[in-house]
Design an enzyme around this catalytic site. Sequence first.
Site, PDB file in Angstrom:
ATOM      1  N   GLU A  24      -1.001  -0.660  -4.166  1.00 47.14           N
ATOM      2  CA  GLU A  24      -2.252   0.049  -3.872  1.00 47.14           C
ATOM      3  C   GLU A  24      -2.015   1.554  -3.800  1.00 47.14           C
ATOM      4  O   GLU A  24      -1.054   2.010  -3.182  1.00 47.14           O
ATOM      5  CB  GLU A  24      -2.798  -0.452  -2.540  1.00 47.14           C
TER       6      GLU A  24
ATOM      7  N   HIS B 143      -0.288   4.207  -0.012  1.00 51.10           N
ATOM      8  CA  HIS B 143      -0.981   5.039   0.983  1.00 51.10           C
ATOM      9  C   HIS B 143      -0.951   6.526   0.659  1.00 51.10           C
ATOM     10  O   HIS B 143      -1.048   7.376   1.554  1.00 51.10           O
ATOM     11  CB  HIS B 143      -0.379   4.802   2.373  1.00 51.10           C
TER      12      HIS B 143
ATOM     13  N   HIS C 280     -11.835  -2.754  -0.026  1.00 49.59           N
ATOM     14  CA  HIS C 280     -11.054  -2.175   1.070  1.00 49.59           C
ATOM     15  C   HIS C 280     -11.880  -2.296   2.343  1.00 49.59           C
ATOM     16  O   HIS C 280     -13.076  -1.999   2.360  1.00 49.59           O
ATOM     17  CB  HIS C 280     -10.802  -0.705   0.737  1.00 49.59           C
TER      18      HIS C 280
ATOM     19  N   ASP D 287       0.846  -1.183   0.000  1.00 51.44           N
ATOM     20  CA  ASP D 287       0.000   0.000   0.000  1.00 51.44           C
ATOM     21  C   ASP D 287       0.889   1.242   0.000  1.00 51.44           C
ATOM     22  O   ASP D 287       1.584   1.515   0.970  1.00 51.44           O
ATOM     23  CB  ASP D 287      -0.896  -0.023   1.246  1.00 51.44           C
TER      24      ASP D 287
END
Length: 381
Positions: A207, A183, A281, A181
């Site tokens: 991600e 982020h 998610h 991720d």
Amino acid sequence: MAPIKEIEYFRVPPRWIFVKITDSDGKTGWGEASLEGNSEAVEGCLEGFRERFVGMEANEIENIWQHAYRGSFYRGGPVIMSALAGIDIALWDLKARRLNVPIYELLGGKVRSKIKVYTWVRGENAAACAKHALVRKEQGFTAVKMTATEGLGWVDSPAALDDAVERLKAVKATGVDCGLDFHGRVHKPMVRLLARKLEPHEPLFIEEPLLSDHPEGFRWLDTTIPVALGERLHSRWAFKPFLELGKVDILQPDISHAGGISELRRIATMAEAYDISLAPHCPLGPIALAANFQVNAVSANFSIQEMILDPNQTLSVGQGDLKGYTKNAEVWTVKDGMIDMMDGPGLGIEVDEERVRQSAVGTKSWRFPTFKGPGGELREW
């Protein structure tokens, strides 16, 4: 016919909002309207929905969804769609319980009996991440996810990316697949370099390699790693440009931020038309997770489901354990990377209402921490 008699909501630790709807026959359903760090805003929206929807027919889920989305001048966004998600999930739970069937039976029936899942690993270095991955493996997981990198500057030293590679290598050496991720911490000047460094080590996906604020940036993101995106998109209309770009491989809508079961089902079907996978998610509570399971069960393009589980499965309810608010916590048992699809009525979980009400007393709204760079500038969480 049974109109809605009461809509209640509960702010519970660690950062969740549960919604309970009761109809005139005394039948109930539970939803989740969690929007981390913004509980008061969602609660204000739920107050408005309560004024509008008490007295409406509880069975008319789509009618209520349309009124919630289109019934005012302003549409969409995380606050409205999170509040709407809580209402929508609760109405599906209520209706399916009234009929004594799982929600997936009302969505066309399931196409799978097991749901593939992953959870998080954390650690301050590669060795710590590998140790945590082994704990997850012992818990039954075959796939995990971790944050790719600490905070980065818009342009940073290439050496700042090397730790991500080492942690990925260490986790994969334990025998589990690993998604990364980004982020929102990686900006355009650094993202291609990081993806290139990671490619030889074959992460499960990357991600949010770029924030969804920048769809144009995905046009030139060229990588062999599957690209995942979607937790900050809140409706089918928000996902549409990414489907048309053809640069996203896995959609990750969050059911508690994107209008609930009704909208997640529509987003999944749109993605299927573009040969794109669904991997919802969900770093949230048991109601949201159970709602995801209902849609995953009927979606041909579903691939894997995020879930949050304490490493020792011993968190107290005050800390927000996934299992702490349900009476039938056994439904979350992971084996060979999968969880058996629950077959109970409604969401398939039994919410511990007494514990929810106790935990809601005096619970303060959770706030996002802030991270600063070396010059004192704000960096992405």
